[in-house]
Design an enzyme around this catalytic site. Structure first.
Site, short mmCIF file in Angstrom:
data_model
loop_
_atom_site.label_atom_id
_atom_site.label_comp_id
_atom_site.label_asym_id
_atom_site.label_seq_id
_atom_site.Cartn_x
_atom_site.Cartn_y
_atom_site.Cartn_z
N PRO A 23 8.10 12.94 14.74
CA PRO A 23 7.31 12.67 13.52
C PRO A 23 5.68 13.37 13.66
CG PRO A 23 8.59 11.04 12.78
CD PRO A 23 8.71 11.09 14.32
N GLU A 24 5.05 13.98 13.11
CA GLU A 24 3.79 14.60 13.13
C GLU A 24 2.62 14.02 12.50
OE1 GLU A 24 3.00 17.81 14.84
OE2 GLU A 24 5.20 19.12 15.32
N LYS A 83 0.01 9.08 15.23
CA LYS A 83 1.46 8.85 15.35
C LYS A 83 1.43 7.30 15.27
CE LYS A 83 2.71 13.01 16.73
NZ LYS A 83 3.22 14.19 17.80
N ARG A 98 7.59 19.13 26.25
CA ARG A 98 8.16 19.45 25.61
C ARG A 98 8.34 21.26 24.89
NH1 ARG A 98 5.16 16.08 22.71
NH2 ARG A 98 5.74 16.34 20.77
#
Length: 291
Positions: free
Chosen positions: A2-3, A51, A253
């Site tokens: 999740p950002e 985060k 990523r």
């Protein structure tokens, strides 16, 4: 993972549900916290930091959580919580007041520290894109510390600016016309400040929306320009959106981008076809200059 905007909404929801009421249930199913009893403590506030989620208690302690890849906090009305929900093997924490109960599912981190020592957990983070400490100039200066690093990888490093992930990195770079593999040192000051400000605006708008969108459309399949659109036509130039890994080994990523709009191919040193994810040399294409 999740950002920052999703984590902000989670913290906001927890704050609305738990702040101001004493905990009647506090079951922490985490090895280092299994015997900790927080019952009777009152939540002062729940905030996000990048985060990370920080739940500050009136006992002078902070419960810290991180969702990692699969975690989530689910809020339910306390009278409606069932025994089956509480017994779930994915439950890592149960925090309940008379009115609301928060279930921490598949959490990636759970810590309890004195509130005065929160920096031991989040002090390494750069300025928070959604926090009161946001400082665009500091974020740019942090990015400049490693001039040879690929811009996309630098943006994803939470030590530079906190809260941005693969979605908003890809969309910010696309909208600013910047190639993800350009070394930071080759990006001029205006362009670097522009992509930082773009990320700030995108996350700021998204934290109040149920659907993350950079295009303005919330319809399925129409919410992004580059992210998660590998092989599909670019909404601007019609070329094919590409995807490749970015970052240092063990910290790689996924990065989605448009070669036509953003100035060339990704991690290839021969100008040939895009290599599959995770293969081939990770080098910046020589001679590229951002637009």
């Amino acid at each position: 993972m999740p950002e920052g905007d999703t984590v902000w909404r989670t913290a906001h929801r927890l704050d609305q549900a738990l702040a101001g009421s004493p905990l009647l249930v506090a079951d922490l199913r985490w090895p280092s916290l299994a015997t900790t009893d927080l019952r009777g403590a009152t939540t002062l506030e729940v905030i996000s930091r990048g985060k990370h989620i920080l739940q500050r208690l009136d006992t002078g302690r902070t419960l810290h959580s991180h969702l990692r890849m699969e975690g989530q906090w689910r809020v339910e009305a306390t009278p409606q919580v069932t025994g089956r929900q509480l017994a779930g093997d994915r439950v890592r924490a149960v925090l309940g007041t008379a009115d609301w109960t928060a279930l921490g599912l598949r959490l990636g981190m759970l810590d309890l520290v004195p509130t005065a020592e929160e920096r031991t957990l989040v002090g390494h983070l750069g300025p928070d894109l959604l926090g009161p400490d946001w400082d665009a100039a500091l974020a740019v200066a942090n990015l400049r510390r490693e001039p040879g690093r690929a811009l996309g990888a630098a943006l994803l490093d939470q030590r530079n600016l906190a809260g941005i992930g693969t979605l908003w990195a890809a969309e910010s770079l696309f909208l600013e016309g910047l190639h993800p593999w350009t070394p930071v040192g080759e990006v001029d000051d205006a362009a670097l400040a522009g992509v930082v400000e773009r990320a700030h605006r995108l996350l700021g708008a998204s934290r109040h929306q149920a659907v993350q969108t950079s295009t303005g459309s919330t319809r399925r399949g129409e919410t992004s320009y580059a992210h998660a659109r590998s092989g599909r036509p670019c909404r601007r130039c019609g070329g094919s959106i590409r995807v490749a890994m970015i970052g240092e080994p063990s910290q790689e990523r996924t990065m989605f981008y448009c070669p036509g709009c953003q100035g060339g191919l990704g991690p290839t040193d021969d100008g040939g076809p895009q290599r599959p994810l995770g293969s081939g040399p990770r080098q910046t294409r020589a001679g590229y200059r951002p637009r």
